[in-house]
Write a protein that holds these residues in place. Structure first.
Motif, PDB file in Angstrom:
ATOM      1  N   ARG A 185      54.087  33.316 110.044  1.00  0.00           N
ATOM      2  CA  ARG A 185      53.357  33.260 111.323  1.00  0.00           C
ATOM      3  C   ARG A 185      54.170  32.598 112.441  1.00  0.00           C
ATOM      4  N   LEU A 186      55.456  32.929 112.509  1.00  0.00           N
ATOM      5  CA  LEU A 186      56.286  32.452 113.622  1.00  0.00           C
ATOM      6  C   LEU A 186      56.009  33.310 114.843  1.00  0.00           C
ATOM      7  N   ALA A 187      55.658  32.674 115.947  1.00  0.00           N
ATOM      8  CA  ALA A 187      55.382  33.425 117.167  1.00  0.00           C
ATOM      9  C   ALA A 187      55.704  32.581 118.401  1.00  0.00           C
ATOM     10  N   VAL A 188      56.317  33.237 119.375  1.00  0.00           N
ATOM     11  CA  VAL A 188      56.559  32.624 120.684  1.00  0.00           C
ATOM     12  C   VAL A 188      55.992  33.593 121.725  1.00  0.00           C
ATOM     13  N   LEU A 189      55.210  33.090 122.672  1.00  0.00           N
ATOM     14  CA  LEU A 189      54.632  33.974 123.698  1.00  0.00           C
ATOM     15  C   LEU A 189      55.751  34.729 124.421  1.00  0.00           C
ATOM     16  N   TYR A 210      58.154  33.443 127.067  1.00  0.00           N
ATOM     17  CA  TYR A 210      58.980  32.269 126.735  1.00  0.00           C
ATOM     18  C   TYR A 210      60.018  32.574 125.666  1.00  0.00           C
ATOM     19  N   ARG A 211      60.322  33.842 125.449  1.00  0.00           N
ATOM     20  CA  ARG A 211      61.333  34.192 124.446  1.00  0.00           C
ATOM     21  C   ARG A 211      62.740  34.078 125.023  1.00  0.00           C
ATOM     22  N   LYS A 212      63.717  34.034 124.102  1.00  0.00           N
ATOM     23  CA  LYS A 212      65.145  33.965 124.447  1.00  0.00           C
ATOM     24  C   LYS A 212      65.546  32.602 125.009  1.00  0.00           C
ATOM     25  N   TYR A 213      64.729  31.588 124.786  1.00  0.00           N
ATOM     26  CA  TYR A 213      65.107  30.213 125.136  1.00  0.00           C
ATOM     27  C   TYR A 213      65.505  29.430 123.887  1.00  0.00           C
ATOM     28  N   ARG A 214      65.653  30.149 122.773  1.00  0.00           N
ATOM     29  CA  ARG A 214      65.943  29.509 121.493  1.00  0.00           C
ATOM     30  C   ARG A 214      64.767  28.699 120.955  1.00  0.00           C
ATOM     31  N   PHE A 215      63.560  29.019 121.404  1.00  0.00           N
ATOM     32  CA  PHE A 215      62.383  28.327 120.873  1.00  0.00           C
ATOM     33  C   PHE A 215      62.084  28.763 119.440  1.00  0.00           C
ATOM     34  N   GLY A 216      62.320  30.054 119.141  1.00  0.00           N
ATOM     35  CA  GLY A 216      62.097  30.519 117.772  1.00  0.00           C
ATOM     36  C   GLY A 216      62.980  29.759 116.800  1.00  0.00           C
ATOM     37  N   ARG A 217      64.237  29.643 117.178  1.00  0.00           N
ATOM     38  CA  ARG A 217      65.196  28.885 116.367  1.00  0.00           C
ATOM     39  C   ARG A 217      64.733  27.427 116.195  1.00  0.00           C
ATOM     40  N   ALA A 218      64.254  26.816 117.302  1.00  0.00           N
ATOM     41  CA  ALA A 218      63.824  25.407 117.250  1.00  0.00           C
ATOM     42  C   ALA A 218      62.621  25.239 116.322  1.00  0.00           C
ATOM     43  N   SER A 271      58.643  37.853 106.564  1.00  0.00           N
ATOM     44  CA  SER A 271      59.159  38.379 107.831  1.00  0.00           C
ATOM     45  C   SER A 271      58.833  39.851 108.041  1.00  0.00           C
ATOM     46  N   GLN A 272      58.713  40.223 109.306  1.00  0.00           N
ATOM     47  CA  GLN A 272      58.638  41.636 109.650  1.00  0.00           C
ATOM     48  C   GLN A 272      60.072  42.181 109.674  1.00  0.00           C
ATOM     49  N   ILE A 273      60.243  43.424 109.266  1.00  0.00           N
ATOM     50  CA  ILE A 273      61.584  44.021 109.175  1.00  0.00           C
ATOM     51  C   ILE A 273      62.361  43.937 110.508  1.00  0.00           C
ATOM     52  N   GLY A 281      68.380  36.048 109.998  1.00  0.00           N
ATOM     53  CA  GLY A 281      69.756  36.011 109.530  1.00  0.00           C
ATOM     54  C   GLY A 281      70.555  34.950 110.274  1.00  0.00           C
ATOM     55  N   LYS A 282      70.325  34.859 111.570  1.00  0.00           N
ATOM     56  CA  LYS A 282      71.043  33.859 112.374  1.00  0.00           C
ATOM     57  C   LYS A 282      70.575  32.461 112.038  1.00  0.00           C
TER      58      LYS A 282
HETATM   59  C1  COA Z   1      60.888  36.389 116.708  1.00  0.00           C
HETATM   60  C2  COA Z   1      60.648  35.380 117.834  1.00  0.00           C
HETATM   61  C3  COA Z   1      59.838  34.196 117.319  1.00  0.00           C
HETATM   62  C4  COA Z   1      62.024  34.885 118.335  1.00  0.00           C
HETATM   63  O1  COA Z   1      61.786  33.882 119.293  1.00  0.00           O
HETATM   64  P1  COA Z   1      62.846  33.555 120.433  1.00  0.00           P
HETATM   65  O2  COA Z   1      62.506  32.206 120.967  1.00  0.00           O
HETATM   66  O3  COA Z   1      62.934  34.662 121.410  1.00  0.00           O
HETATM   67  O4  COA Z   1      64.206  33.526 119.600  1.00  0.00           O
HETATM   68  P2  COA Z   1      65.481  32.603 119.855  1.00  0.00           P
HETATM   69  O5  COA Z   1      65.760  32.557 121.334  1.00  0.00           O
HETATM   70  O6  COA Z   1      65.318  31.292 119.179  1.00  0.00           O
HETATM   71  O7  COA Z   1      66.603  33.456 119.111  1.00  0.00           O
HETATM   72  C5  COA Z   1      67.552  32.861 118.252  1.00  0.00           C
HETATM   73  C6  COA Z   1      68.623  33.911 117.973  1.00  0.00           C
HETATM   74  O8  COA Z   1      68.034  35.057 117.322  1.00  0.00           O
HETATM   75  C7  COA Z   1      68.208  36.230 118.119  1.00  0.00           C
HETATM   76  N1  COA Z   1      66.985  37.039 118.062  1.00  0.00           N
HETATM   77  C8  COA Z   1      65.800  36.768 118.644  1.00  0.00           C
HETATM   78  N2  COA Z   1      64.891  37.718 118.334  1.00  0.00           N
HETATM   79  C9  COA Z   1      65.539  38.619 117.540  1.00  0.00           C
HETATM   80  C10 COA Z   1      65.146  39.827 116.903  1.00  0.00           C
HETATM   81  N3  COA Z   1      63.905  40.320 117.014  1.00  0.00           N
HETATM   82  N4  COA Z   1      66.079  40.491 116.172  1.00  0.00           N
HETATM   83  C11 COA Z   1      67.353  39.995 116.054  1.00  0.00           C
HETATM   84  N5  COA Z   1      67.780  38.841 116.636  1.00  0.00           N
HETATM   85  C12 COA Z   1      66.890  38.166 117.371  1.00  0.00           C
HETATM   86  C13 COA Z   1      68.484  35.723 119.527  1.00  0.00           C
HETATM   87  O9  COA Z   1      69.258  36.642 120.268  1.00  0.00           O
HETATM   88  C14 COA Z   1      69.240  34.425 119.256  1.00  0.00           C
HETATM   89  O10 COA Z   1      70.595  34.700 118.959  1.00  0.00           O
HETATM   90  P3  COA Z   1      71.780  33.742 119.516  1.00  0.00           P
HETATM   91  O11 COA Z   1      71.518  32.387 118.923  1.00  0.00           O
HETATM   92  O12 COA Z   1      73.016  34.380 119.009  1.00  0.00           O
HETATM   93  O13 COA Z   1      71.664  33.743 121.005  1.00  0.00           O
HETATM   94  C15 COA Z   1      59.906  36.031 119.041  1.00  0.00           C
HETATM   95  O14 COA Z   1      60.638  37.142 119.470  1.00  0.00           O
HETATM   96  C16 COA Z   1      58.490  36.467 118.716  1.00  0.00           C
HETATM   97  O15 COA Z   1      57.552  35.673 118.769  1.00  0.00           O
HETATM   98  N6  COA Z   1      58.332  37.753 118.394  1.00  0.00           N
HETATM   99  C17 COA Z   1      57.017  38.340 118.110  1.00  0.00           C
HETATM  100  C18 COA Z   1      56.427  37.779 116.850  1.00  0.00           C
HETATM  101  C19 COA Z   1      57.308  38.033 115.653  1.00  0.00           C
HETATM  102  O16 COA Z   1      57.912  39.089 115.494  1.00  0.00           O
HETATM  103  N7  COA Z   1      57.368  36.987 114.802  1.00  0.00           N
HETATM  104  C20 COA Z   1      58.105  37.037 113.566  1.00  0.00           C
HETATM  105  C21 COA Z   1      57.206  37.548 112.502  1.00  0.00           C
HETATM  106  S1  COA Z   1      58.092  37.663 110.990  1.00  0.00           S
END
Ligand code: COA
Length: 140
Positions: free
Chosen positions: A85-89, A92-100, A130-132, A139-140
């Motif tokens: 259940r990882l989700a970022v609105l 607010y994506r591409k700020y590295r919040f998902g990574r954090a 994870s979703q595919i 991976g990152k």
């Molecule tokens: C997946 C999600 C949480 C990523 O959040 P985010 O804050 O945009 O991601 P980050 O900025 O932390 O990305 C970290 C790295 O992963 C990469 N990345 C982000 N989303 C990616 C994706 N869908 N596929 C491949 N790489 C991705 C970024 O480019 C970044 O790479 P970098 O470090 O080389 O610059 C967000 O896109 C989201 O909420 N998506 C919808 C919900 C979802 O799919 N959740 C996952 C369910 S399994």
């Protein structure tokens, strides 16, 4: 250069039975519903499941407004931890919040696995639900 992330914090929602859990967990659900139901079209009735009652929930929010913008969940399974259940609105994506958020979960697991009585061995395993299309992110 990418814009810097807006001021924010990641908090751990209080454990079951602790004050504040319900309100903060609901804020995690609200983010999940926005992303998984409204944006991605998954059914609303499967969004909250039986892991949510005992899971550790993380809430990402802006400061000082405390607007919730992201979440992740950690469930303790038999011998391992499950990330889901990882989700970022969207805004607010591409700020590295998902990574954090993933990093916060890992930090929590490292401490939790060492607590007495934890049924986790020296090698801590975190399984990722994870979703595919998001495989590259994990991976990152
Ligand atoms: C997946 C999600 C949480 C990523 O959040 P985010 O804050 O945009 O991601 P980050 O900025 O932390 O990305 C970290 C790295 O992963 C990469 N990345 C982000 N989303 C990616 C994706 N869908 N596929 C491949 N790489 C991705 C970024 O480019 C970044 O790479 P970098 O470090 O080389 O610059 C967000 O896109 C989201 O909420 N998506 C919808 C919900 C979802 O799919 N959740 C996952 C369910 S399994």
């Amino acid at each position: 250069m990418a814009a810097p992330p807006p001021p924010h914090e990641i908090i751990i929602v209080p454990a079951p039975g602790q004050p504040g859990r319900e309100e903060l967990r609901q804020q995690c659900y609200d983010v999940r519903i926005d992303v998984f139901h409204h944006e991605q079209g998954f059914p609303l009735d499967t969004e909250v499941d039986d892991l949510d009652d005992t899971a550790t929930h993380f809430l990402l929010r802006l400061t000082p407004s405390l607007k919730p913008i992201g979440t992740i969940r950690c469930a303790k399974m038999d011998g391992y931890y499950k990330l889901s259940r990882l989700a970022v609105l969207k805004d607010y994506r591409k700020y590295r919040f998902g990574r954090a958020l993933v990093q916060s979960l890992h930090d929590f697991v490292k401490v939790d696995a060492k607590t007495p009585g934890s049924r986790v061995s020296d090698t801590v395993k975190v399984a990722c639900h994870s979703q595919i299309p998001v495989k590259g992110f994990y991976g990152k």
